[in-house]
Scaffold this active site. Structure first.
Site, mmCIF file in Angstrom:
data_model
loop_
_atom_site.group_PDB
_atom_site.id
_atom_site.type_symbol
_atom_site.label_atom_id
_atom_site.label_comp_id
_atom_site.label_asym_id
_atom_site.label_seq_id
_atom_site.Cartn_x
_atom_site.Cartn_y
_atom_site.Cartn_z
ATOM 1 N N PRO A 1 0.774 -1.246 0.000
ATOM 2 C CA PRO A 1 0.000 0.000 0.000
ATOM 3 C C PRO A 1 0.810 1.304 0.000
ATOM 4 O O PRO A 1 0.836 2.040 0.997
ATOM 5 C CB PRO A 1 -0.833 -0.124 1.275
ATOM 6 N N CYS A 2 1.416 1.632 -1.128
ATOM 7 C CA CYS A 2 2.159 2.887 -1.206
ATOM 8 C C CYS A 2 1.218 4.094 -1.155
ATOM 9 O O CYS A 2 1.669 5.225 -0.936
ATOM 10 C CB CYS A 2 3.041 2.932 -2.448
ATOM 11 N N HIS A 3 -0.090 3.859 -1.335
ATOM 12 C CA HIS A 3 -1.042 4.973 -1.228
ATOM 13 C C HIS A 3 -1.155 5.488 0.203
ATOM 14 O O HIS A 3 -1.663 6.595 0.426
ATOM 15 C CB HIS A 3 -2.435 4.534 -1.737
#
Length: 352
Positions: free
Chosen positions: A318-320
């Site tokens: 989850p780089c968001h």
């Protein structure tokens, strides 16, 4: 792109009033009074003409501050395969060794012309090419299990060994005999509330999950093939089936973590950054600086941001969930509006 041509606006508005199926995916309409956007067939009460604006893509609507309508689910339904396409794909899956002809499609009530147009638009290939990939992938799996080349070729519907060998090498990159201990990257498509995504997987796990309109996606495909020494062809395996189920539950708000196996070729630093991303709790955010501290390199903020940019498995890695120190949304390959949506979606479902 925002539609400004008055003639088109009139045509689109009339299609919206009449709920014309043929305009689904052609335009997305933003309603200024509610800040939601819809597709042509939405069942919701129709807004006045002065309260709407039309966009060519759902991403344009998102970028202009609109959110998907909960009634018509525009990003999902506009990109989901129509029933005829679904039936054609089922036909391939049920008969992976047989070449499906136009005559057979028509017998099942499927228009070959509709199928050809859809595959060209959504996969960038013909229906026949898609079939060949499925047949060759099936042959590849049988060869790996020890079946001899001659039996595999004729059992897969080829009339000659040379024809089978030529097609096999063109798609796989190696001859049938050379590929028995090799690897292959399968690619498939899934729909989500934020638009369609591509998923890639090897026998060992998922190696890519990206929105189909992601910038530099072609470069990612090339890098992945080089890193894994394998070609990408259309197909499906157990990892792809599993990720489709898990992603659906994620968007439903009922899944907060993932169990599917991952394959993440990259440098040691990149993998340490990606591992750190997976440790960020659902419904929370962190900064690039905090991420750098966690991997014992507080000065490597730019390097961390770069590693996050090379992440090929969105949502699951989850780089968001990483934002700027000042709280601003920065650096997301799928688009800032999608990043905002994902963060808000997780916050709304964190306590559920």
């Amino acid at each position: 792109m925002l539609i400004t041509d008055n003639k088109k606006i009139e045509t689109y508005y009339q299609a919206l009033l009449e709920r014309k199926q043929s305009f689904v995916g052609i335009f997305f309409v933003g309603v200024k009074t509610t800040l939601v956007f819809c597709i042509a067939t939405c069942r919701a009460r129709k807004p006045k003409k002065e309260n709407v604006e039309f966009f060519t893509t759902f991403k344009d609507a998102l970028d202009n501050g609109y959110r998907p309508c909960k009634v018509c689910k525009p990003t999902e339904n506009a990109n989901q395969a129509p029933e005829q396409i679904e039936n054609a794909i089922k036909l391939i899956k049920k008969n992976p060794k047989v070449k499906i002809t136009d005559y057979q499609l028509r017998q099942k009530g499927i228009s070959p012309e509709v199928v050809r147009r859809w595959f060209k638009k959504n996969y960038g290939m013909t229906f026949q090419a898609y079939q060949r990939m499925y047949r060759i992938n099936n042959a590849f799996q049988e060869l790996k299990l020890g079946k001899n080349t001659t039996d595999t070729a004729f059992d897969t519907g080829y009339e000659s060994l040379s024809g089978f060998g030529y097609t096999f090498k063109k798609l796989i990159g190696k001859s049938p005999n050379q590929s028995k201990g090799g690897n292959l990257i399968l690619i498939n498509r899934l729909t989500t509330p934020l638009g369609p995504m591509f998923v890639c997987a090897t026998d060992n796990g998922v190696c890519l999950l990206e929105f189909v309109d992601r910038r530099m996606l072609e470069t990612e495909f090339k890098d992945l093939q080089k890193l894994l020494s394998a070609n990408i062809i259309s197909g499906e395996n157990e990892h792809i089936k599993q990720v489709k189920k898990e992603i659906k539950k994620y968007f439903d708000g009922t899944r907060k973590s993932f169990e599917v196996q991952l394959v993440t070729p990259g440098t040691d630093f990149q993998n340490s950054a990606w591992k750190c991303l997976q440790e960020i709790e659902y419904g929370t955010t962190t900064t690039y600086q905090e991420q750098a501290k966690k991997i014992n390199n507080s000065k490597a903020i730019r390097a961390v941001a770069s590693a996050n940019g090379y992440n090929r498995i969105s949502i699951i890695v989850p780089c968001h969930r990483v934002i700027g120190k000042d709280g601003k949304m920065t650096g997301y390959g799928g688009g800032i509006e999608r990043k905002k949506w994902l963060i808000e979606h997780e916050r709304n479902n964190a306590s559920a």
